[in-house]
Every structure is written in structure tokens, then in C-alpha cells.
Design a protein around this motif. Structure first.
Motif, PDB file in Angstrom:
ATOM      1  N   SER A 234       0.813  -1.218   0.000  1.00  0.00           N
ATOM      2  CA  SER A 234       0.000   0.000   0.000  1.00  0.00           C
ATOM      3  C   SER A 234       0.848   1.269   0.000  1.00  0.00           C
ATOM      4  O   SER A 234       0.328   2.352   0.218  1.00  0.00           O
ATOM      5  CB  SER A 234      -0.907   0.000   1.225  1.00  0.00           C
ATOM      6  N   SER A 235       2.141   1.118  -0.253  1.00  0.00           N
ATOM      7  CA  SER A 235       2.987   2.303  -0.178  1.00  0.00           C
ATOM      8  C   SER A 235       2.926   3.098  -1.479  1.00  0.00           C
ATOM      9  O   SER A 235       2.467   2.610  -2.511  1.00  0.00           O
ATOM     10  CB  SER A 235       4.434   1.888   0.081  1.00  0.00           C
ATOM     11  N   ASP A 236       3.423   4.327  -1.405  1.00  0.00           N
ATOM     12  CA  ASP A 236       3.568   5.137  -2.604  1.00  0.00           C
ATOM     13  C   ASP A 236       4.899   4.730  -3.229  1.00  0.00           C
ATOM     14  O   ASP A 236       5.961   5.163  -2.801  1.00  0.00           O
ATOM     15  CB  ASP A 236       3.558   6.613  -2.215  1.00  0.00           C
ATOM     16  N   LYS A 237       4.826   3.868  -4.242  1.00  0.00           N
ATOM     17  CA  LYS A 237       6.032   3.134  -4.636  1.00  0.00           C
ATOM     18  C   LYS A 237       7.134   4.033  -5.187  1.00  0.00           C
ATOM     19  O   LYS A 237       8.312   3.803  -4.935  1.00  0.00           O
ATOM     20  CB  LYS A 237       5.679   2.044  -5.649  1.00  0.00           C
ATOM     21  N   ILE A 238       6.753   5.054  -5.930  1.00  0.00           N
ATOM     22  CA  ILE A 238       7.793   5.906  -6.523  1.00  0.00           C
ATOM     23  C   ILE A 238       8.547   6.657  -5.428  1.00  0.00           C
ATOM     24  O   ILE A 238       9.777   6.628  -5.367  1.00  0.00           O
ATOM     25  CB  ILE A 238       7.166   6.891  -7.529  1.00  0.00           C
ATOM     26  N   LEU A 239       7.785   7.283  -4.537  1.00  0.00           N
ATOM     27  CA  LEU A 239       8.426   8.021  -3.447  1.00  0.00           C
ATOM     28  C   LEU A 239       9.231   7.074  -2.570  1.00  0.00           C
ATOM     29  O   LEU A 239      10.332   7.389  -2.126  1.00  0.00           O
ATOM     30  CB  LEU A 239       7.380   8.733  -2.598  1.00  0.00           C
ATOM     31  N   PHE A 240       8.648   5.898  -2.336  1.00  0.00           N
ATOM     32  CA  PHE A 240       9.302   4.923  -1.465  1.00  0.00           C
ATOM     33  C   PHE A 240      10.669   4.539  -2.011  1.00  0.00           C
ATOM     34  O   PHE A 240      11.646   4.418  -1.272  1.00  0.00           O
ATOM     35  CB  PHE A 240       8.411   3.684  -1.355  1.00  0.00           C
ATOM     36  N   LYS A 241      10.738   4.364  -3.343  1.00  0.00           N
ATOM     37  CA  LYS A 241      12.014   3.956  -3.933  1.00  0.00           C
ATOM     38  C   LYS A 241      12.965   5.129  -4.093  1.00  0.00           C
ATOM     39  O   LYS A 241      14.189   4.945  -4.168  1.00  0.00           O
ATOM     40  CB  LYS A 241      11.753   3.294  -5.294  1.00  0.00           C
ATOM     41  N   MET A 242      12.411   6.335  -4.165  1.00  0.00           N
ATOM     42  CA  MET A 242      13.247   7.508  -4.403  1.00  0.00           C
ATOM     43  C   MET A 242      13.927   7.983  -3.118  1.00  0.00           C
ATOM     44  O   MET A 242      15.046   8.510  -3.155  1.00  0.00           O
ATOM     45  CB  MET A 242      12.389   8.643  -4.948  1.00  0.00           C
ATOM     46  N   ALA A 243      13.257   7.804  -1.995  1.00  0.00           N
ATOM     47  CA  ALA A 243      13.734   8.385  -0.743  1.00  0.00           C
ATOM     48  C   ALA A 243      15.184   8.029  -0.409  1.00  0.00           C
ATOM     49  O   ALA A 243      15.969   8.931  -0.072  1.00  0.00           O
ATOM     50  CB  ALA A 243      12.800   7.981   0.390  1.00  0.00           C
ATOM     51  N   PRO A 244      15.603   6.766  -0.533  1.00  0.00           N
ATOM     52  CA  PRO A 244      16.995   6.455  -0.190  1.00  0.00           C
ATOM     53  C   PRO A 244      17.991   7.240  -1.038  1.00  0.00           C
ATOM     54  O   PRO A 244      19.029   7.676  -0.537  1.00  0.00           O
ATOM     55  CB  PRO A 244      17.109   4.956  -0.468  1.00  0.00           C
ATOM     56  N   PHE A 245      17.640   7.451  -2.323  1.00  0.00           N
ATOM     57  CA  PHE A 245      18.572   8.174  -3.190  1.00  0.00           C
ATOM     58  C   PHE A 245      18.745   9.607  -2.712  1.00  0.00           C
ATOM     59  O   PHE A 245      19.859  10.137  -2.684  1.00  0.00           O
ATOM     60  CB  PHE A 245      18.059   8.162  -4.638  1.00  0.00           C
ATOM     61  N   ILE A 246      17.641  10.221  -2.330  1.00  0.00           N
ATOM     62  CA  ILE A 246      17.721  11.629  -1.926  1.00  0.00           C
ATOM     63  C   ILE A 246      18.550  11.766  -0.659  1.00  0.00           C
ATOM     64  O   ILE A 246      19.399  12.655  -0.538  1.00  0.00           O
ATOM     65  CB  ILE A 246      16.299  12.189  -1.748  1.00  0.00           C
ATOM     66  N   ILE A 247      18.325  10.846   0.277  1.00  0.00           N
ATOM     67  CA  ILE A 247      19.107  10.900   1.508  1.00  0.00           C
ATOM     68  C   ILE A 247      20.587  10.677   1.198  1.00  0.00           C
ATOM     69  O   ILE A 247      21.472  11.347   1.726  1.00  0.00           O
ATOM     70  CB  ILE A 247      18.572   9.868   2.516  1.00  0.00           C
ATOM     71  N   PHE A 248      20.826   9.736   0.295  1.00  0.00           N
ATOM     72  CA  PHE A 248      22.212   9.433  -0.068  1.00  0.00           C
ATOM     73  C   PHE A 248      22.867  10.632  -0.747  1.00  0.00           C
ATOM     74  O   PHE A 248      24.023  10.958  -0.469  1.00  0.00           O
ATOM     75  CB  PHE A 248      22.236   8.210  -0.993  1.00  0.00           C
ATOM     76  N   ILE A 249      22.119  11.297  -1.619  1.00  0.00           N
ATOM     77  CA  ILE A 249      22.674  12.469  -2.311  1.00  0.00           C
ATOM     78  C   ILE A 249      23.074  13.531  -1.294  1.00  0.00           C
ATOM     79  O   ILE A 249      24.164  14.107  -1.369  1.00  0.00           O
ATOM     80  CB  ILE A 249      21.648  13.029  -3.321  1.00  0.00           C
ATOM     81  N   GLY A 250      22.199  13.752  -0.312  1.00  0.00           N
ATOM     82  CA  GLY A 250      22.506  14.758   0.699  1.00  0.00           C
ATOM     83  C   GLY A 250      23.809  14.462   1.406  1.00  0.00           C
ATOM     84  O   GLY A 250      24.657  15.344   1.599  1.00  0.00           O
ATOM     85  N   ALA A 251      23.984  13.195   1.790  1.00  0.00           N
ATOM     86  CA  ALA A 251      25.195  12.833   2.518  1.00  0.00           C
ATOM     87  C   ALA A 251      26.425  12.914   1.615  1.00  0.00           C
ATOM     88  O   ALA A 251      27.488  13.392   2.008  1.00  0.00           O
ATOM     89  CB  ALA A 251      25.043  11.424   3.086  1.00  0.00           C
ATOM     90  N   PHE A 252      26.242  12.453   0.360  1.00  0.00           N
ATOM     91  CA  PHE A 252      27.378  12.377  -0.554  1.00  0.00           C
ATOM     92  C   PHE A 252      27.869  13.767  -0.935  1.00  0.00           C
ATOM     93  O   PHE A 252      29.075  14.030  -0.967  1.00  0.00           O
ATOM     94  CB  PHE A 252      26.943  11.609  -1.809  1.00  0.00           C
ATOM     95  N   LEU A 253      26.923  14.685  -1.180  1.00  0.00           N
ATOM     96  CA  LEU A 253      27.304  16.046  -1.536  1.00  0.00           C
ATOM     97  C   LEU A 253      28.069  16.707  -0.400  1.00  0.00           C
ATOM     98  O   LEU A 253      29.055  17.399  -0.615  1.00  0.00           O
ATOM     99  CB  LEU A 253      26.053  16.867  -1.869  1.00  0.00           C
ATOM    100  N   GLY A 254      27.604  16.451   0.830  1.00  0.00           N
ATOM    101  CA  GLY A 254      28.284  17.060   1.970  1.00  0.00           C
ATOM    102  C   GLY A 254      29.702  16.542   2.095  1.00  0.00           C
ATOM    103  O   GLY A 254      30.649  17.297   2.347  1.00  0.00           O
ATOM    104  N   LEU A 255      29.849  15.230   1.878  1.00  0.00           N
ATOM    105  CA  LEU A 255      31.171  14.620   2.035  1.00  0.00           C
ATOM    106  C   LEU A 255      32.166  15.191   1.024  1.00  0.00           C
ATOM    107  O   LEU A 255      33.373  15.226   1.272  1.00  0.00           O
ATOM    108  CB  LEU A 255      31.040  13.106   1.852  1.00  0.00           C
ATOM    109  N   ALA A 256      31.649  15.649  -0.120  1.00  0.00           N
ATOM    110  CA  ALA A 256      32.542  16.156  -1.167  1.00  0.00           C
ATOM    111  C   ALA A 256      33.322  17.379  -0.703  1.00  0.00           C
ATOM    112  O   ALA A 256      34.406  17.653  -1.217  1.00  0.00           O
ATOM    113  CB  ALA A 256      31.730  16.487  -2.412  1.00  0.00           C
ATOM    114  N   ALA A 257      32.794  18.113   0.258  1.00  0.00           N
ATOM    115  CA  ALA A 257      33.467  19.346   0.661  1.00  0.00           C
ATOM    116  C   ALA A 257      34.289  19.173   1.926  1.00  0.00           C
ATOM    117  O   ALA A 257      34.879  20.138   2.411  1.00  0.00           O
ATOM    118  CB  ALA A 257      32.449  20.453   0.850  1.00  0.00           C
ATOM    119  N   VAL A 258      34.322  17.967   2.475  1.00  0.00           N
ATOM    120  CA  VAL A 258      35.077  17.776   3.719  1.00  0.00           C
ATOM    121  C   VAL A 258      36.572  17.765   3.406  1.00  0.00           C
ATOM    122  O   VAL A 258      37.017  16.996   2.554  1.00  0.00           O
ATOM    123  CB  VAL A 258      34.652  16.460   4.402  1.00  0.00           C
TER     124      VAL A 258
END
Lengths: 372, 311
Positions: B94-118
Motif C-alpha cells: 500500500s505504499s507510494d512506490k515511486i516516493l518509497f524507492k526515491m527516498a533512499p537516493f535523496i538521503i544518499f545524495i545529501g550525505a554524498f554532496l556534503g562529504l565532497a566538501a570535507v
């Protein structure tokens, strides 16, 4: 200022949930995270205790009592055999009484340790839980040494106990108490006086004394509300009138009298009192035959009896009706955890979901005893 | 900075700027991902082992190199990672499948972009911005979108509670975190992480390293404010209410399994690395060795770095 009332959301906590202490389902009506109503659904652990008891002989009921309050099985046994002995007018040897008190108090410590540790776990402290289980383990080892079982003992029989204490039990138990008493202050440093713990528990879920009495709440939950009532002191059974001990009550040390912290703190103080009783009992335990008074046939005369004892969770009462046969006509168990659960809705309205978990933990319910 | 260096190096082979840029980003992105994975593995192992010793347990003991039982559970996290990789990736009916599958990518992008400037060293930094601090704080907020997305898409009340709590907590603790990191920015007068680190070289009164934390009592306090608020921002104990295992079981991650869950996990530990990197760069002298004065040195001259290898 008008009150904004949002749509209510029904949230099911349990039956599979880490903080319901067994298989309990709480149907929680929430507005955001604020709880407006809780309906506990019980019965997932129902094992027909009463019906079973009407179909087996009196002595065969004892293992069933083990399985009701499985965290304090000695105390469950204790209540049943005290009621049976009063019904049959059996005088048990003094040694048996002492052994029963020792076992009962040790099991009270074990049960309270689990309650306190799990309560820490409920509000997010993992370490004290493991420290307390480590010490509880030593108590279970002593039980195993005495009667072979670690959790469900079937140790107390009508008129006696199943095994005499091992020869070096007094020394082992004294050693344990010497080790254990300083540990209590370690628990306090680790958990009780922790700022986060106090913030989570003080002033939360206040159970006023009159509400507690009208709901029939007993045991540490009642004493946490400041009512000085303990069956061991006020209606002494067995040989509890021989021991010196205090009945700790909640004082509202960090908040209001009857809050979660008080219920927790009363348990911690009761552990200390149990140690006091144990030391006295271990000092003057007489010698004797523990099997001497066990009747050959358990066939009480026609009649009925109600006896209550102080289990770690409160007044544990047994109502036994005998029709003169070896099989009970009716055995009813008055469960202290049941009344404790019934007050949950009353005291947790208006609190957040995380506070409900803290309140439920502070009531220290055992689902085995509620459902029976 | 590594991207710039690589592009300069590629320029010596010929003129293909777009391809060079992509190649440079990919080449510097791969080690970044390895850092992320390795960081999570080591951090999880240390966390489990240290907390085990604190709790009077022994922690993971199997899965070591060698014969059965192995040594001290050294490969436990590797085994866990393999387990997560081969696990079934369940998506609730019963989940919203597109959002459900997209969420990990967005979280990962946030972390990965931040790491690029460390900044790992003077030259070992994927991207050296003139607004590095601001950038890290800004991309750190991307993760919140992913969290709310995951919680909402799971169609699970517990996940929703976890996501809401998490979003509320991350957003509210960003304010003290942001305000306290302003202290070193104002003292050094720069948002550039490398310049911030250079500002902290040398000694103060000849006895302490010239780190901003020791510069004055206010920056000392600011460090602890930053420390506490980033603990809350990364949802660690005792600020782990979004995941409160006794209430919400696993918070917004409840419905996730397999590799999607592993991505959450990686990002969580990467976020911890990023905020640690920011705290070190802002208050504790960054990659620079204490007491040494390298503020006047030519970049790349110190601790012999990549630049030498590349030229």
C-alpha cells in the motif's frame, strides 16, 4: 483561546511491540502525538488458568501458578500454598516458612531488577538493563542450585517445599547479598539520578492516591502514590511479622507524588528492604525437615478461602472453593497487574506517545498474570 | 580541489573539457564512496564493540578471519553488508512506490554532496568552495526531504511519526548548529574550509595549538553547542527520539529492508563523518598538525601531498 481539535488517529501499539512487555495491544487514539484515549486489549496469553485448575488436583495447580506471573513464580507459588494451608489448617515447620520467605524475597529482588532494568530500556537507557540482568542471573543461579529450575520453579508445595536448601546455600546467599548491596548505589548513579531519566519520568503519569485506591491498584504502584500499604506488614502471612523492614512510599522527590519516578523509586527502595529481610532470615533460619508436614492426600474439607499475599506486583489473592474432593471447585486468582493496567487510560490521557511507553513501563505489568 | 587538479592534469593530454570534467568527478567520487562505506563499517564495528564493553557484554565475536569463530568479530560488519545486499528488497503493497524507492537516493545524495566538501588534507578534498561551511550546512538539509518522503511513502503510522520527529529535530537543531559554526567563520573571516584551517595554524601563548576552540572562552562554549546540536541532528543517543527503539521500533526506516535500508545506514554514518569534519575544520584545526605554523607555506608543500604525485 479556542482549542484546535484535529482529526483523531488510531494507533495500535502491539501486540508485537518491544515496549508492551508481552503480548498486549493498546488501541491508542491520538491527536498528533498527544494521546486522548487508550483501550488495552488483553487476552493474547490466555491459557485458561481457572478452567485448568478445576480439572487437576490441588497440587497440580502449583505449576500453573508459576506460569501466571512468570517473573516472580516463587511469589505466585507462595500465595497459593499459603491459601491452601489456611484452608486445610496445616501448620508448616518453621524452616519451611524461612525458606519460603528467603525464596520469595530473592524472587522479589529478581523481579524488581527486571522491572527497573526494562524501565530504563523503555526510556532509552540500555546499559542499566544489562547490569541489572547480570545480577539477576546470580539469583536465578541460586534458584537453579536449590530446585533445578531457573524461571518456573514449582518449588513451594502445600505443607512444605520440594527440596531442602543445599548445605552451603546460606553462605552463597550471604555472599551474593554482600556483593549486591553496593551494586544498588551503582544503579542509582547509572540510572536513577541521571538527568535524562528524571526528565522523562518525574511529573509524568501522576497517579493520585485516591484514584489508585478506587481502581484497586496495589503493590509498588500504590505505594508510589504515597499510600503506605503492604500486605507483608499490614496482614502478615507466613512469618513476615518477625522481620524488621520499612514500607517505602513515594515522596515526589523530583516531581509530584505518584509520578513514574516515584513508582520506579519505590521498587528500588523495596529491593533494599528485601535485602534487609533476607539478612535477618538467613541469620536465624532453623534446621528441620521440610517434607514433614506435606499431607499424603490433599483433600480440603468443604469451604472456601481468600488469602492475599504481597507479590512484587501487589496484592496477589487466591480464592479457592473446595467441595471436599481432591479437585478444586473453583480457583480464582486476583491479579495485581490487571488492576495496574486498568488505570493506564486514566493516567496517560493528554501525554505524548513516548510518555505512554514510560507510564506503561512504570506500572510493571506481566501479561502472563493479566491474561492467566 | 581534487577535481580541479585532475582537470588540470587531463588538460595536459588535450582539449576535451566536458569529458575531462565528468572523468574527474567520477574518479574523485569513487574514493569518496569507499570512504563512506569504510567509515560506516569501522564506525559500526567500533560502536558495537565499545558499547558492548560498556554494557558488560562482549559484542560481536564471530565472523573473523581464520577458522571458525574467528577473532573479535572483525568481519562482522562486512558479513552484515553482504547479508543486506542479498536480502529481499520489500516494497509494501500500500505504499507510494515511486516516493518509497526515491527516498533512499535523496538521503544518499545529501550525505554524498556534503562529504565532497570535507577537507581531508590540503589537497585531498573533492571540491574546495569559497563557501564550504555554508555549502555543507545547506546540503545537509537535503536529507530531511528524503526522511519525510520515506516516512510518508511507507504508509505506516509508525514511520510517519518517526519521519515527523526526525524532521522536526533536524530542522530545530540546525539553528544552534548554524549559529555556533558562525563563531569560527567570523573569527577567521572566511567561509572557505581550507582558509579556516590555515587560520588555525601555529600556537596560542606558545602552549596551546592555535585552534579556534582555545582562542577564547566563547568559542570554547560554541564548540560544545555545535557538538551537542550535531549529535541531535544525526539522531544519535541521547537524541535518538526519531528512532526511539522502545516506541517507534525503527522510526522512518521501519518498512525498508535490504540495500535500501543499507543506503540509509551508510548515509547516517556519512552524515556523522561530515559533521565531525566540520567540527574539526571549524574548531580543532582541521587536518593541520598542532603547534606547526603553515599559514605562509605554499599549498601542497606540507606533508607532501597529491599535488607532488600528480606533477
Amino acid at each position: 483561546m479556542g482549542i484546535v481539535q484535529g482529526d483523531q488517529m488510531t494507533l495500535n501499539i502491539g501486540p508485537q511491540h518491544p515496549s508492551t512487555h508481552g503480548v498486549l495491544r493498546l488501541e491508542v487514539k491520538t491527536d498528533g502525538e498527544i494521546v486522548s484515549e487508550i483501550r488495552p486489549h488483553i487476552g493474547y496469553l490466555h491459557r485458561c488458568f481457572e478452567k485448568h485448575s478445576e480439572n487437576v488436583t490441588y497440587e497440580q495447580v502449583i505449576p500453573f501458578t508459576d506460569r501466571c506471573d512468570y517473573l516472580a513464580a516463587m511469589n505466585s507459588n507462595f500465595g497459593y500454598v499459603v491459601a491452601m494451608e489456611d484452608l486445610m489448617e496445616i501448620k508448616v515447620p518453621e524452616r519451611v516458612d524461612y525458606i519460603r520467605v528467603i525464596m520469595g524475597e530473592l524472587n522479589r529482588i529478581a523481579s524488581h531488577l527486571l522491572a527497573l532494568g526494562v524501565y530504563g530500556l523503555d526510556v532509552g537507557a540500555f546499559t542499566p538493563f544489562l547490569y541489572m540482568l547480570r545480577d539477576r542471573e546470580r539469583i536465578l543461579d541460586m534458584f537453579e542450585y536449590t530446585c533445578g529450575a531457573r524461571l518456573l520453579y514449582n518449588y513451594m508445595w502445600v505443607g512444605g517445599v520440594s527440596h531442602d536448601l543445599p548445605k552451603d546455600f546460606v553462605k552463597i546467599c550471604t555472599d551474593f547479598l554482600d556483593y549486591f548491596e553496593p551494586q544498588i548505589s551503582e544503579y542509582n548513579e547509572l540510572l536513577t539520578y541521571n538527568k535524562i531519566f528524571i526528565e522523562r519520568t518525574a511529573d509524568v503519569g501522576v497517579l493520585p492516591a485516591d484514584v489508585a485506591v478506587s481502581f484497586g491498584v496495589t503493590g509498588p504502584n500504590l505505594r508510589g502514590s504515597g499510600v503506605k500499604w503492604d500486605v507483608r506488614r499490614d496482614e502478615p502471612y507466613s512469618i513476615y511479622d518477625r522481620f524488621e523492614f520499612d514500607v517505602p512510599t513515594g515522596t515526589g522527590e523530583f516531581g509530584t507524588v505518584g509520578d513514574c519516578f516515584d513508582r520506579y523509586w519505590v521498587r528500588m527502595l523495596e529491593v533494599k528492604e528485601s535485602v534487609k529481610i533476607l539478612r535477618q532470615a538467613l541469620k536465624d533460619i532453623p534446621s528441620g525437615d521440610v517434607h514433614q508436614a506435606i499431607p499424603k492426600k490433599i483433600r480440603p474439607a468443604k469451604g472456601s478461602i481468600y488469602r492475599r499475599t504481597e507479590s512484587p506486583r501487589g496484592d496477589l489473592g487466591y480464592y479457592i472453593v473446595s467441595d471436599g474432593t481432591p479437585v478444586a471447585s473453583r480457583v480464582k486468582m486476583r491479579s495485581p497487574a490487571f488492576t495496574a493496567l486498568s488505570v493506564l487510560d486514566e493516567i496517560s490521557r493528554g501525554w505524548m506517545i513516548s510518555d505512554v511507553i514510560a507510564i506503561l513501563g512504570s506500572l510493571d505489568i506481566v501479561l502472563g498474570e493479566i491474561d492467566r | 580541489m581534487t577535481v580541479d587538479m585532475l582537470m588540470d592534469w587531463f588538460a595536459t593530454f588535450g582539449d576535451f573539457p566536458v569529458f575531462a570534467f565528468i572523468l574527474a568527478v567520477v574518479i574523485s567520487g569513487i574514493p569518496l564512496f569507499l570512504i563512506m562505506a569504510l567509515n560506516a563499517m569501522v564506525a559500526v564495528y567500533v560502536e558495537r564493540k565499545v558499547s558492548a564493553f560498556m554494557m558488560d557484554r562482549i559484542g560481536p565475536m564471530g565472523q573473523g578471519p581464520g577458522l571458525h569463530a574467528g577473532k573479535w568479530g572483525l568481519l562482522q560488519t562486512a558479513a552484515d553488508a553482504i547479508k543486506l545486499l542479498v536480502k529481499e528488497d520489500t516494497v509494501p503493497e500500500s505504499s507510494d512506490k515511486i516516493l518509497f524507492k526515491m527516498a533512499p537516493f535523496i538521503i544518499f545524495i545529501g550525505a554524498f554532496l556534503g562529504l565532497a566538501a570535507v577537507p581531508f588534507s590540503q589537497t585531498l578534498q573533492v571540491a574546495d568552495f569559497n563557501v564550504g561551511v555554508f555549502y555543507i550546512i545547506a546540503v545537509g538539509s537535503i536529507g530531511v526531504i528524503g526522511i519525510v518522503m520515506a516516512g510518508w511513502a511507507s504508509n505506516n503510522k509508525w514511520s510517519l511519526y518517526g519521519a515527523m520527529r526526525s524532521a522536526a529535530q533536524i530542522i530545530s537543531y540546525e539553528i544552534p548548529a548554524g549559529l555556533s559554526i558562525i563563531v569560527p567563520i567570523m573569527m577567521a573571516g572566511t567561509l572557505n574550509l581550507q582558509e579556516l584551517i590555515h587560520y588555525q595554524s601555529g600556537t596560542v601563548w606558545g602552549i596551546l595549538p592555535n585552534w579556534i576552540i582555545f582562542n577564547n572562552p566563547f568559542s570554547f562554549v560554541a564548540f560544545f553547542i555545535f557538538f551537542i546540536s550535531v549529535i541531535a541532528e544525526t539522531n544519535r543517543t541521547p537524541f535518538d527520539i526519531p528512532e526511539a527503539e522502545s516506541e517507534l521500533v525503527a522510526g522512518w526506516m521501519t518498512e525498508y529492508s535490504g540495500f535500501r535500508w543499507a543506503i540509509f545506514f551508510l548515509s547516517e554514518y556519512a552524515n556523522m563523518l561530515i559533521v565531525s569534519g566540520l567540527a574539526v575544520a571549524g574548531f580543532l584545526g582541521g587536518w593541520g598538525a598542532p603547534f606547526l605554523d603553515y599559514s605562509t607555506q605554499v599549498p601542497g608543500d606540507y606533508f607532501g601531498s597529491w599535488e607532488k604525485l600528480l606533477h
